[in-house]
Design an enzyme around this catalytic site. Sequence first.
Site, mmCIF file in Angstrom:
data_model
loop_
_atom_site.group_PDB
_atom_site.id
_atom_site.type_symbol
_atom_site.label_atom_id
_atom_site.label_comp_id
_atom_site.label_asym_id
_atom_site.label_seq_id
_atom_site.Cartn_x
_atom_site.Cartn_y
_atom_site.Cartn_z
ATOM 1 N N PHE A 129 -12.494 0.156 4.933
ATOM 2 C CA PHE A 129 -11.535 0.417 3.858
ATOM 3 C C PHE A 129 -12.176 -0.019 2.529
ATOM 4 O O PHE A 129 -12.764 -1.099 2.449
ATOM 5 C CB PHE A 129 -10.259 -0.374 4.130
ATOM 6 C CG PHE A 129 -9.115 0.002 3.244
ATOM 7 C CD1 PHE A 129 -8.323 1.090 3.545
ATOM 8 C CD2 PHE A 129 -8.822 -0.736 2.110
ATOM 9 C CE1 PHE A 129 -7.253 1.442 2.728
ATOM 10 C CE2 PHE A 129 -7.761 -0.387 1.286
ATOM 11 C CZ PHE A 129 -6.972 0.703 1.595
ATOM 12 N N ASP A 201 -10.485 -7.907 9.371
ATOM 13 C CA ASP A 201 -9.379 -7.342 8.604
ATOM 14 C C ASP A 201 -8.468 -6.640 9.607
ATOM 15 O O ASP A 201 -8.855 -5.659 10.233
ATOM 16 C CB ASP A 201 -9.918 -6.371 7.549
ATOM 17 C CG ASP A 201 -8.804 -5.817 6.661
ATOM 18 O OD1 ASP A 201 -7.646 -5.780 7.111
ATOM 19 O OD2 ASP A 201 -9.117 -5.409 5.523
ATOM 20 N N TYR A 226 2.910 -5.037 5.315
ATOM 21 C CA TYR A 226 3.739 -3.864 4.962
ATOM 22 C C TYR A 226 3.420 -2.645 5.804
ATOM 23 O O TYR A 226 4.028 -1.603 5.624
ATOM 24 C CB TYR A 226 3.609 -3.534 3.464
ATOM 25 C CG TYR A 226 2.198 -3.306 2.958
ATOM 26 C CD1 TYR A 226 1.524 -2.119 3.203
ATOM 27 C CD2 TYR A 226 1.552 -4.281 2.212
ATOM 28 C CE1 TYR A 226 0.244 -1.910 2.720
ATOM 29 C CE2 TYR A 226 0.269 -4.095 1.727
ATOM 30 C CZ TYR A 226 -0.383 -2.902 1.983
ATOM 31 O OH TYR A 226 -1.655 -2.712 1.518
ATOM 32 N N LYS A 227 2.448 -2.756 6.723
ATOM 33 C CA LYS A 227 2.116 -1.616 7.578
ATOM 34 C C LYS A 227 2.910 -1.739 8.882
ATOM 35 O O LYS A 227 4.122 -1.589 8.877
ATOM 36 C CB LYS A 227 0.609 -1.545 7.771
ATOM 37 C CG LYS A 227 -0.107 -1.221 6.446
ATOM 38 C CD LYS A 227 -1.613 -1.206 6.521
ATOM 39 C CE LYS A 227 -2.183 -0.832 5.146
ATOM 40 N NZ LYS A 227 -3.639 -1.015 5.065
ATOM 41 N N ARG A 375 -3.626 12.173 9.109
ATOM 42 C CA ARG A 375 -3.493 10.899 9.814
ATOM 43 C C ARG A 375 -2.041 10.711 10.257
ATOM 44 O O ARG A 375 -1.117 10.898 9.456
ATOM 45 C CB ARG A 375 -3.917 9.776 8.858
ATOM 46 C CG ARG A 375 -4.204 8.459 9.525
ATOM 47 C CD ARG A 375 -4.852 7.521 8.544
ATOM 48 N NE ARG A 375 -3.944 7.158 7.442
ATOM 49 C CZ ARG A 375 -4.045 6.029 6.752
ATOM 50 N NH1 ARG A 375 -5.001 5.164 7.026
ATOM 51 N NH2 ARG A 375 -3.203 5.773 5.771
HETATM 52 C C1 LIG Z 1 -4.235 -1.211 3.786
HETATM 53 C C2 LIG Z 1 -5.512 -1.978 3.851
HETATM 54 C C3 LIG Z 1 -5.796 -2.962 2.909
HETATM 55 C C4 LIG Z 1 -4.864 -3.147 1.731
HETATM 56 O O1 LIG Z 1 -5.201 -4.174 0.890
HETATM 57 P P1 LIG Z 1 -4.177 -4.585 -0.252
HETATM 58 O O2 LIG Z 1 -4.821 -5.691 -0.934
HETATM 59 O O3 LIG Z 1 -2.885 -4.921 0.408
HETATM 60 O O4 LIG Z 1 -3.960 -3.388 -1.132
HETATM 61 C C5 LIG Z 1 -6.937 -3.718 3.065
HETATM 62 N N1 LIG Z 1 -7.787 -3.499 4.111
HETATM 63 C C6 LIG Z 1 -7.543 -2.524 5.019
HETATM 64 C C7 LIG Z 1 -8.484 -2.319 6.147
HETATM 65 C C8 LIG Z 1 -6.410 -1.726 4.910
HETATM 66 O O5 LIG Z 1 -6.169 -0.768 5.783
#
Ligand SMILES: *Cc1c(COP(=O)(O)O)cnc(C)c1O
Length: 416
Positions: A129, A201, A226-227, A375
């Site tokens: 990401f 992560d 939030y996911k 997705r």
């Molecule tokens: C959604 C996601 C994030 C989001 O990071 P934020 O700081 O909350 O915006 C980070 N890493 C991964 C792998 C994600 O899928």
Amino acid sequence: MKTRDDCLALDAADALAGLKDRFELPPGVIYLDGNSLGAKPRTAAARAAEVIGREWGNDLIRSWNTAGWFEAPSRLGDKLARLIGADEGEVVVTDTTSLNIFKVLAAALRIQQRDQPSRKVIVSERDNFPTDLYMIQGMIDFLEQGYELRLIDADLSLEDALDADAAVLLLSHVNYRSGAMHDMARVSGLAHERGALVIWDLAHAAGAVPLALTADGADFAVGCTYKYLNGGPGSPAFLWVAPRHMDHFWQPLSGWWGHSNPFEMSDRYDPALGIRRFLCGTQPIISLSLVECGLDLALEADMQDVRAKSLAMADLFIELVETRCADHPLTLVTPREHAGRGSHVSFLHPEGYAVMQALIARGVIGDYREPELLRFGLTPLYLSYADVWDAVEILRDVLDSRAWDKPEFRTRAAVT
Ligand SMILES: *Cc1c(COP(=O)(O)O)cnc(C)c1O
């Protein structure tokens, strides 16, 4: 060949089916984007009203003590720990995943600087990401100590990347695009064998797959609420530190909330013992309060049941797409093998963006990721097997009728 009745039979036998009603979803929507923004627990609105009305409105500043505001990051962290294979006192819910990456990466680099100072490489994956890669790049620039980022890709294997220069390995457990999942125990073991520390992560893993951070030998972890944890848009993230690293360093965002006694108002930073030193400043209490609604629901489900249903729904989704939409150029990019995937399924389609917009217009909400990726998040807490059937039927209709082939479906919004 499966039928819709087969799906209804699966729903009738589903141990998690009762949880669907505990979420509030709009009528006519099949929500396949819980991997990006989880659905709303029914308790969330009442909880928000209580926090805003009684705790803030009436009790005012007293609520820091009387409503548990001050303890909230660690109280929620203790609940979350049970979902990720950690113990009480090892997790805080705070800040964003991006900020938490900064804090744990700094901590991991400090340990290595002390123990193995010649190691100057941070290893990650090219298709990680973006924020993970950006935060590493920012850290390297900020430190100006000769660190470099090394990316695993088609030309560089994990085994080759983890050489004698590797200090820290930072990986997403489940890949945000493909849904591919690493074997946490194997990768953590390999990193340690090669002398590197590992940060996981868990953004697309927490609440989606069973996790065993301690047993699998991880060093640090971060992730979103939030996911799959349904904490609400932009709800605070979490951070975990293995007990063996606790209290051996402090993190550089040394704000007063990480102090051992913030209300001493000392002119010297003296870090709190334990996980609270990973806090920085005053917490967003309203948003943090709603995280608890999502966590409490997640804790009602057995994670093994969640995993079994997630895999069964994904198998069904893949089978239905590949049989019922066989005339269309859809290519599965998610690994078929159960051990190698998380809880979302992705297909390539040359007109992926427009196809997804057309699907959303018909109430099937998934999302689109560059390049060409459709997705679909499969969330066992609030999806049924019949939803999976219906979603694929709508996809088939959108493709057969070329409903996606309209100018309005090609216009890109700011958030895809
Ligand atoms: C959604 C996601 C994030 C989001 O990071 P934020 O700081 O909350 O915006 C980070 N890493 C991964 C792998 C994600 O899928």
